[in-house]
Design a protein around this motif. Structure first.
Motif, mmCIF file in Angstrom:
data_model
loop_
_atom_site.group_PDB
_atom_site.id
_atom_site.type_symbol
_atom_site.label_atom_id
_atom_site.label_comp_id
_atom_site.label_asym_id
_atom_site.label_seq_id
_atom_site.Cartn_x
_atom_site.Cartn_y
_atom_site.Cartn_z
ATOM 1 N N VAL A 60 0.799 -1.244 0.223
ATOM 2 C CA VAL A 60 0.115 -0.091 0.092
ATOM 3 C C VAL A 60 0.858 1.325 0.025
ATOM 4 C CG1 VAL A 60 -1.781 1.504 1.237
ATOM 5 C CG2 VAL A 60 -2.064 -1.062 1.166
ATOM 6 N N LEU A 61 1.820 1.204 0.832
ATOM 7 C CA LEU A 61 2.583 2.509 0.972
ATOM 8 C C LEU A 61 3.604 2.510 -0.120
ATOM 9 C CD1 LEU A 61 3.685 2.358 4.651
ATOM 10 C CD2 LEU A 61 1.958 3.770 3.615
ATOM 11 N N ALA A 62 3.877 1.545 -1.094
ATOM 12 C CA ALA A 62 4.558 1.590 -2.077
ATOM 13 C C ALA A 62 3.717 2.629 -3.207
ATOM 14 C CB ALA A 62 4.815 0.292 -2.867
ATOM 15 N N LEU A 63 2.643 2.888 -3.138
ATOM 16 C CA LEU A 63 1.869 3.707 -3.846
ATOM 17 C C LEU A 63 2.545 5.057 -3.942
ATOM 18 C CD1 LEU A 63 -1.679 2.371 -3.358
ATOM 19 C CD2 LEU A 63 -0.175 1.999 -5.375
ATOM 20 N N ARG A 64 3.001 5.683 -2.602
ATOM 21 C CA ARG A 64 3.553 6.780 -2.477
ATOM 22 C C ARG A 64 4.986 7.041 -2.423
ATOM 23 N NH1 ARG A 64 0.315 9.801 -4.582
ATOM 24 N NH2 ARG A 64 0.915 11.583 -2.964
ATOM 25 N N THR A 65 5.779 6.044 -3.034
ATOM 26 C CA THR A 65 7.045 5.669 -3.357
ATOM 27 C C THR A 65 7.613 5.874 -4.643
ATOM 28 O OG1 THR A 65 6.846 4.344 -1.398
ATOM 29 C CG2 THR A 65 8.838 4.338 -2.685
ATOM 30 N N ASP A 66 8.651 6.452 -4.991
ATOM 31 C CA ASP A 66 9.087 6.361 -6.322
ATOM 32 C C ASP A 66 10.172 5.476 -6.634
ATOM 33 O OD1 ASP A 66 8.224 9.579 -7.434
ATOM 34 O OD2 ASP A 66 8.556 9.715 -5.635
ATOM 35 N N TYR A 67 10.803 5.139 -5.504
ATOM 36 C CA TYR A 67 11.816 3.976 -5.784
ATOM 37 C C TYR A 67 12.070 3.362 -4.513
ATOM 38 C CZ TYR A 67 15.371 1.258 -8.046
ATOM 39 O OH TYR A 67 16.102 0.328 -8.766
ATOM 40 N N ILE A 68 12.283 1.937 -4.688
ATOM 41 C CA ILE A 68 12.513 1.115 -3.472
ATOM 42 C C ILE A 68 13.734 0.454 -3.596
ATOM 43 C CG2 ILE A 68 11.751 -0.913 -2.128
ATOM 44 C CD1 ILE A 68 8.768 -0.244 -3.215
ATOM 45 N N ILE A 69 14.694 0.537 -2.648
ATOM 46 C CA ILE A 69 16.002 0.183 -2.628
ATOM 47 C C ILE A 69 16.228 -1.257 -1.803
ATOM 48 C CG2 ILE A 69 18.389 0.521 -1.855
ATOM 49 C CD1 ILE A 69 18.270 3.308 -2.375
ATOM 50 N N ASN A 70 16.391 -2.186 -2.367
ATOM 51 C CA ASN A 70 16.645 -3.631 -1.692
ATOM 52 C C ASN A 70 17.981 -3.935 -1.565
ATOM 53 O OD1 ASN A 70 14.049 -5.205 -2.014
ATOM 54 N ND2 ASN A 70 14.098 -3.950 -3.850
ATOM 55 N N ILE A 71 18.597 -4.073 -0.433
ATOM 56 C CA ILE A 71 20.026 -4.123 -0.290
ATOM 57 C C ILE A 71 20.592 -5.652 -0.524
ATOM 58 C CG2 ILE A 71 19.882 -2.250 1.493
ATOM 59 C CD1 ILE A 71 19.453 -4.564 3.665
ATOM 60 N N SER A 72 19.873 -6.625 -0.847
ATOM 61 C CA SER A 72 20.570 -7.430 -1.655
ATOM 62 C C SER A 72 19.547 -8.441 -2.604
ATOM 63 C CB SER A 72 20.797 -8.666 -0.526
ATOM 64 O OG SER A 72 19.548 -9.124 0.084
ATOM 65 N N LYS A 73 20.037 -9.109 -3.238
ATOM 66 C CA LYS A 73 19.427 -10.167 -4.390
ATOM 67 C C LYS A 73 18.181 -10.908 -3.634
ATOM 68 C CE LYS A 73 22.912 -10.344 -7.816
ATOM 69 N NZ LYS A 73 23.928 -11.090 -8.200
ATOM 70 N N HIS A 74 18.694 -11.369 -2.489
ATOM 71 C CA HIS A 74 17.621 -12.101 -1.628
ATOM 72 C C HIS A 74 16.586 -11.236 -1.172
ATOM 73 C CE1 HIS A 74 16.041 -13.511 2.358
ATOM 74 N NE2 HIS A 74 15.965 -14.659 1.822
ATOM 75 N N GLU A 75 16.633 -9.957 -0.518
ATOM 76 C CA GLU A 75 15.690 -9.142 -0.434
ATOM 77 C C GLU A 75 14.811 -8.592 -1.420
ATOM 78 O OE1 GLU A 75 15.368 -6.795 2.813
ATOM 79 O OE2 GLU A 75 15.871 -8.795 3.832
ATOM 80 N N TYR A 76 15.352 -8.697 -2.757
ATOM 81 C CA TYR A 76 14.589 -8.312 -4.044
ATOM 82 C C TYR A 76 13.792 -9.648 -4.495
ATOM 83 C CZ TYR A 76 13.840 -7.224 -8.636
ATOM 84 O OH TYR A 76 12.794 -6.989 -10.000
ATOM 85 N N GLU A 77 14.447 -10.546 -4.337
ATOM 86 C CA GLU A 77 13.531 -11.848 -4.889
ATOM 87 C C GLU A 77 12.578 -11.923 -3.958
ATOM 88 O OE1 GLU A 77 16.594 -14.914 -4.853
ATOM 89 O OE2 GLU A 77 17.501 -13.919 -6.616
ATOM 90 N N MET A 78 12.347 -11.976 -2.574
ATOM 91 C CA MET A 78 11.574 -11.713 -1.650
ATOM 92 C C MET A 78 10.454 -10.817 -1.723
ATOM 93 S SD MET A 78 11.956 -14.798 -0.249
ATOM 94 C CE MET A 78 10.950 -15.083 0.762
ATOM 95 N N ALA A 79 10.850 -9.639 -2.058
ATOM 96 C CA ALA A 79 9.885 -8.663 -2.226
ATOM 97 C C ALA A 79 8.914 -8.709 -3.208
ATOM 98 C CB ALA A 79 10.617 -6.871 -2.331
ATOM 99 N N MET A 80 9.551 -9.364 -4.634
ATOM 100 C CA MET A 80 8.780 -9.624 -5.711
ATOM 101 C C MET A 80 7.917 -10.427 -5.400
ATOM 102 S SD MET A 80 10.014 -7.576 -7.745
ATOM 103 C CE MET A 80 10.228 -6.506 -6.434
ATOM 104 N N ARG A 81 8.319 -11.567 -4.493
ATOM 105 C CA ARG A 81 7.107 -12.888 -4.069
ATOM 106 C C ARG A 81 6.127 -12.272 -3.401
ATOM 107 N NH1 ARG A 81 10.290 -17.866 -1.693
ATOM 108 N NH2 ARG A 81 11.304 -17.627 -3.430
ATOM 109 N N TYR A 82 6.289 -11.145 -2.737
ATOM 110 C CA TYR A 82 5.384 -10.734 -1.720
ATOM 111 C C TYR A 82 4.428 -9.794 -2.510
ATOM 112 C CZ TYR A 82 6.189 -13.290 2.550
ATOM 113 O OH TYR A 82 6.505 -13.993 3.648
ATOM 114 N N GLY A 83 4.763 -9.385 -3.980
ATOM 115 C CA GLY A 83 3.893 -8.607 -4.359
ATOM 116 C C GLY A 83 4.236 -7.127 -4.459
#
Length: 377
Positions: free
Chosen positions: A135-158
């Motif tokens: 929900v809060l990503a709607l008011r975000t321009d860019y989201i930094i993931n600090i690792s590939k693992h974090e990025y992959e899990m973020a994609m999995r959670y939508g």
């Protein structure tokens, strides 16, 4: 040059290391300001001038959340930033809640520094945390993931892929010093732990292993302490508590030890790990989070299965100084290639430029659409 407001909840620990690297780099390039809580933040160790720092009254309690949002609101109105770079889950909630129903807002760059939905907690809580982030990503321009693992899990959670990317944390070179390394016992394997004494960091597991095995040839040095709550631990005889030390002193302790140990339950990144590589020290780490992206088993350290305490004990039993020294040199090469602060700061700078450019283009497009609509009417 942009006006950049950095906002964090607590800064003590790895997040202070990250902030200091970013703030030092940006101080000559942008008009910067930092807001952080009075609790567990230090004006003396943050690399920003006192007139550019605001520490607001805060505790992690609901009554203080409203106060924090109000303090952030006042600072945004006063400073009028082009970019708000927000660090950590709670600060991310405060800032983006403030902007949720506002049409006009600065560019928002968000770095959770470890997703709350990846914590070792109940599945329903993980889903709830992920929902809030979406929900809060709607008011975000860019989201930094600090690792590939974090990025992959973020994609999995939508979370939105178009707004997301990976920027590894980085640290600068060590500063040359004539000061001798921290005094340790030369006839023993000297291991160093740096971090909070809490469950996330696996501190309880580390002490369990040392209490159960009593490694006669190993000395364990502990830099850190509890942060959010007091916990009683049983410390074995071959451990030495050093308390919290300034980040500028970390190299001093690392240079005196043979290896650094990071037994985390979950870890968004692990700045201590790259600080160790910078000091030519191998890392003994759990297989959780991003740590396997930093440590290659047998090359620049050892990876153990967090669910298998005996595996960690077996690694410690077979350590020898010669092999650790070779691994330390390999780790330094990896640090220079992947985890130097130059790479991190360059990536963040490019994000700023791209986000501001997109905002400018969107604004121009909106003005054109408004003008066209006016002409048609």
């Amino acid at each position: 040059m942009a006006r950049v407001l950095h906002i964090s909840e607590f800064t003590k620990g790895g997040i202070e290391t990250h902030l200091n690297e970013v703030l030092s780099y940006q101080s000559g390039r942008h008009d910067i300001y930092l807001m952080a809580s009075e609790q567990n933040s230090s004006a003396e160790t943050l690399q920003i001038s006192r007139d550019r720092l605001q520490l607001y009254p805060y505790k992690r309690k609901p009554a203080y959340f409203v106060r924090a949002i109000k303090a952030i609101h006042r600072k945004v109105n006063e400073f009028k930033p082009d970019i708000v770079h927000v660090h950590g889950t709670f600060a991310g909630v405060f800032l983006r809640t403030l902007f949720f129903f506002k049409r006009q807002r600065p560019v928002v760059i968000y770095n959770a520094h470890g997703w709350a939905f990846l914590m070792d907690t109940k599945p329903w809580k993980q889903r709830a945390f992920a929902f809030v982030e979406k929900v809060l990503a709607l008011r975000t321009d860019y989201i930094i993931n600090i690792s590939k693992h974090e990025y992959e899990m973020a994609m999995r959670y939508g979370l939105p892929a178009k707004k997301s990317g990976v920027v590894y944390n980085g640290v600068s070179d060590t500063i040359a010093s004539s000061r001798p390394p921290f005094a340790t016992q030369p006839d023993k394997i000297n291991l160093l732990y740096v971090g909070r004494f809490d469950r996330q960091k696996g501190f309880d597991l580390l002490l369990e292993v040392f209490n159960e095995h009593h490694f006669a040839n190993v000395q364990l040095y502990l830099v850190g302490d509890t942060v959010l709550e007091e916990v009683s631990y049983i410390f074995p005889e071959n451990t030495v508590k050093l308390g919290w030390v300034n980040n500028s002193e970390i190299d001093h302790y690392m240079r005196g030890c043979d290896a650094v140990i990071i037994p985390s339950r979950w870890e968004g990144f692990g700045i201590v790990a790259i600080e160790a590589l910078r000091n030519k020290k191998p890392v003994i780490a759990s297989n959780r989070g991003a740590l396997p992206e930093i440590v290659s088993n047998g090359l620049n350290g050892y990876i153990f299965d967090f669910e298998n305490k005996q595996e960690l004990a077996d690694i410690i039993k077979r350590l020898d100084k010669s092999s650790l020294k070779e691994m330390g040199q390999a780790g330094y090469d990896i640090f220079e290639q992947k985890f130097h602060s130059n790479q991190m700061n360059d990536q963040i700078e490019r994000l700023y430029e791209a986000a501001l450019q997109k905002r400018s283009e969107d604004s121009e497009g909106s003005e054109e659409r408004t003008a066209l609509s006016s002409d048609l009417s």
